[in-house]
Write a protein that holds these residues in place. Structure first.
Motif, PDB file in Angstrom:
ATOM      1  N   LEU A 156       0.807  -1.220   0.000  1.00 31.93           N
ATOM      2  CA  LEU A 156       0.000   0.000   0.000  1.00 31.93           C
ATOM      3  C   LEU A 156       0.841   1.271   0.000  1.00 31.93           C
ATOM      4  O   LEU A 156       0.610   2.177  -0.797  1.00 31.93           O
ATOM      5  N   ALA A 180      -2.575   7.432  -3.392  1.00 31.25           N
ATOM      6  CA  ALA A 180      -3.830   6.945  -2.786  1.00 31.25           C
ATOM      7  C   ALA A 180      -3.576   5.873  -1.738  1.00 31.25           C
ATOM      8  O   ALA A 180      -4.403   5.670  -0.842  1.00 31.25           O
ATOM      9  N   GLY A 181      -2.452   5.181  -1.837  1.00 34.04           N
ATOM     10  CA  GLY A 181      -2.165   4.107  -0.887  1.00 34.04           C
ATOM     11  C   GLY A 181      -1.626   4.575   0.447  1.00 34.04           C
ATOM     12  O   GLY A 181      -1.565   3.785   1.401  1.00 34.04           O
ATOM     13  N   PRO A 184      -4.536   4.583   3.426  1.00 34.27           N
ATOM     14  CA  PRO A 184      -4.866   3.193   3.764  1.00 34.27           C
ATOM     15  C   PRO A 184      -3.691   2.431   4.374  1.00 34.27           C
ATOM     16  O   PRO A 184      -3.888   1.588   5.258  1.00 34.27           O
ATOM     17  N   TRP A 365      -9.953   4.466  -6.491  1.00 33.23           N
ATOM     18  CA  TRP A 365     -10.453   3.799  -5.284  1.00 33.23           C
ATOM     19  C   TRP A 365     -10.452   2.291  -5.456  1.00 33.23           C
ATOM     20  O   TRP A 365     -10.025   1.549  -4.557  1.00 33.23           O
ATOM     21  N   VAL A 368      -7.108   0.770  -4.880  1.00 31.79           N
ATOM     22  CA  VAL A 368      -6.781   0.563  -3.464  1.00 31.79           C
ATOM     23  C   VAL A 368      -7.448  -0.715  -2.953  1.00 31.79           C
ATOM     24  O   VAL A 368      -6.823  -1.523  -2.247  1.00 31.79           O
ATOM     25  N   LYS A 372      -5.618  -4.042  -1.611  1.00 35.14           N
ATOM     26  CA  LYS A 372      -5.976  -4.592  -0.292  1.00 35.14           C
ATOM     27  C   LYS A 372      -6.317  -6.073  -0.411  1.00 35.14           C
ATOM     28  O   LYS A 372      -5.961  -6.875   0.457  1.00 35.14           O
ATOM     29  N   LEU A 421     -12.420   0.669   4.183  1.00 33.98           N
ATOM     30  CA  LEU A 421     -12.081   1.317   2.908  1.00 33.98           C
ATOM     31  C   LEU A 421     -13.215   1.202   1.896  1.00 33.98           C
ATOM     32  O   LEU A 421     -13.408   2.096   1.065  1.00 33.98           O
ATOM     33  N   PRO A 425     -14.863   5.611   0.736  1.00 42.00           N
ATOM     34  CA  PRO A 425     -13.912   5.800  -0.363  1.00 42.00           C
ATOM     35  C   PRO A 425     -12.999   7.015  -0.190  1.00 42.00           C
ATOM     36  O   PRO A 425     -11.874   7.026  -0.698  1.00 42.00           O
ATOM     37  N   SER A 428      -9.339   6.779   0.697  1.00 44.69           N
ATOM     38  CA  SER A 428      -8.380   6.502  -0.374  1.00 44.69           C
ATOM     39  C   SER A 428      -8.208   7.679  -1.328  1.00 44.69           C
ATOM     40  O   SER A 428      -7.130   7.861  -1.909  1.00 44.69           O
ATOM     41  N   LEU A 429      -9.253   8.486  -1.489  1.00 42.33           N
ATOM     42  CA  LEU A 429      -9.252   9.498  -2.551  1.00 42.33           C
ATOM     43  C   LEU A 429      -8.849  10.894  -2.090  1.00 42.33           C
ATOM     44  O   LEU A 429      -8.493  11.735  -2.928  1.00 42.33           O
TER      45      LEU A 429
END
Length: 438
Positions: A156, A180-181, A184, A365, A368, A372, A421, A425, A428-429
């Motif tokens: 991630l 984005a990772g 998370p 999203w 991600v 995951k 997650l 959303p 992640s965004l």
């Protein structure tokens, strides 16, 4: 004449049988793909694809980011950065029960910022942490499970090879995916640390009594040694986030920075550098074989009409977007228990991604969520790759039954974070939406 869906099912069965028989998964997918193209499109079409597709993929400049990220991690691990991270984390946390569990998680998260491979993280921290854990009386099963789970954080936190491959296969921005990772990845790290704290509180037999608190001066000296980690992470993550460099450029910058730091510290001999280069080349070649094999396999699915038929079938069920996503997650969890996670990505994304975006889900999203699910796959028995990485690096100290038992609490934590997650959303965004804002 068989219908396209039946052809697809038979092709997957054939690929799985070859893999079970010991054929490397990339070769198995390529073999079935070429044979299928031969039967559906003719010999000339199959041979033309076999000649052109591997070259066009391997010569794509965008893929240069993969060997650069792998090389950066290899050089960084040889220059003592992993030991520094683990030493600092242990000093910081050693007055708490189960400190080595949390130190491993924290150090692995730190190293994830300069290494994009979950397998490398798991193997490295097995060599660094496991012996010390067993010496102090930590539970063997939970120790092995903790190290395997902590290794997945590298999937991630950028530089993540999983995000790079997702971006290259779907056309989504690799830079946005990598950024984005971050959140998370931090949430996963926090969840692991909180989860282990609760676990050792209610299962006192899995960890010895805490050690005396370290002095501030000792912690401070250890913290100063982390400058190399922060410098490399800043070059890569900061460069991408602020738009100073592309992911490929960040990979080259990170690898060069790791080399300069290792030479400055005089911790990298000529022989060790050669080993790092060989290791990076070997890992990259193995990844490319799987990617090329997967692309051959999916090209066959496209030509045979399997992708179109599967898409039409799913759309005919008229599932709500949420139900569809939950069904997709369930399918990927089951696939991840038996398949190489990279092969799973390469095989499924060409027809899953268009469906997901057509239903209105954000592609970043979903990237991600996909990564995951890759994390869950490398932890899930019976074929979890991180589990076998820990067993191999432990040199006989851990059995398969022990690590299967020790990983279960972390799979529960992973499932809870995945649910979080999926439900929110914006976790992640938010960060990629702030990119280049300055």
């Amino acid at each position: 004449m068989l219908d396209p869906l039946t052809i697809g099912v038979l092709a997957i069965v054939a690929m799985l049988l070859l893999s079970i028989a010991g054929v490397p998964v990339g070769i198995a997918m390529a073999s079935v793909g070429v044979a299928g193209l031969w039967m559906t499109g003719g010999a000339a079409f199959a041979l033309n694809t076999l000649m052109n597709l591997p070259f066009s993929m391997a010569s794509d400049y965008n893929f240069v980011v993969i060997p650069m990220f792998v090389l950066m991690g290899a050089i960084a691990s040889s220059s003592g950065i992993t030991q520094e991270l683990f030493g600092f984390s242990n000093l910081l946390l050693r007055s708490r029960r189960g400190a080595l569990y949390q130190a491993t998680i924290l150090a692995s998260a730190g190293f994830a910022a300069i290494s994009g491979s979950t397998l490398v993280n798991a193997a490295l921290f097995t060599r660094i942490a496991l012996t010390e854990m067993l010496r102090l009386g930590y539970d063997r099963a939970f120790s092995a499970g903790c190290i395997a789970a902590a290794g997945t954080i590298a999937a991630l936190i950028p530089p993540s090879i999983s995000f790079v491959i997702y971006g290259l296969l779907t056309g989504e921005s690799v830079a946005e995916l990598l950024i984005a990772g971050v959140v998370p990845g931090l949430i996963t790290t926090a969840a692991y640390m909180i989860g282990t704290a609760f676990y050792v509180r209610f299962r006192k037999d899995v960890a010895p009594p805490p050690q005396p608190r370290a002095g501030l001066k000792e912690i401070g000296r250890s913290a100063l040694a982390l400058w190399a980690t922060f410098l490399l992470a800043g070059l890569v993550i900061g460069g991408i986030y602020l738009g100073f460099t592309t992911p490929s450029g960040a990979g080259a910058l990170g690898a060069t920075g790791a080399l300069v730091i290792a030479l400055f510290r005089r911790r990298l001999s000529g022989a060790e550098l050669a080993n790092c280069l060989r290791s990076a080349a070997g890992v990259t070649a193995a990844l490319f074989v799987v990617i090329i094999g997967g692309l051959m396999f999916t090209r066959f699915f496209l030509v045979a009409g399997t992708v179109t038929s599967a898409t039409d079938l799913l759309q005919s069920f008229e599932l709500s977007p949420i139900v569809f996503m939950l069904l997709l997650v369930a399918i990927f969890v089951v696939l991840g228990m038996f398949m190489d996670p990279l092969a799973m990505q390469v095989m499924t994304l060409p027809f899953v991604y268009p469906l997901v975006t057509a239903l209105g889900f954000n592609g970043i999203w979903f990237g991600v969520i996909m990564v995951k699910l890759v994390e869950l796959a490398v932890l899930s028995p019976p074929v979890g790759m991180n589990l076998f990485a820990v067993i191999g690096a432990s040199e006989g100290k851990v059995t398969l039954a022990e690590i299967y038992r020790g990983i279960l609490p972390f799979i529960v934590i992973e499932a809870l974070v995945l649910a979080l997650l999926l439900a929110f959303p914006e976790l992640s965004l938010w960060l990629p939406n702030q990119m280049f804002a300055h």
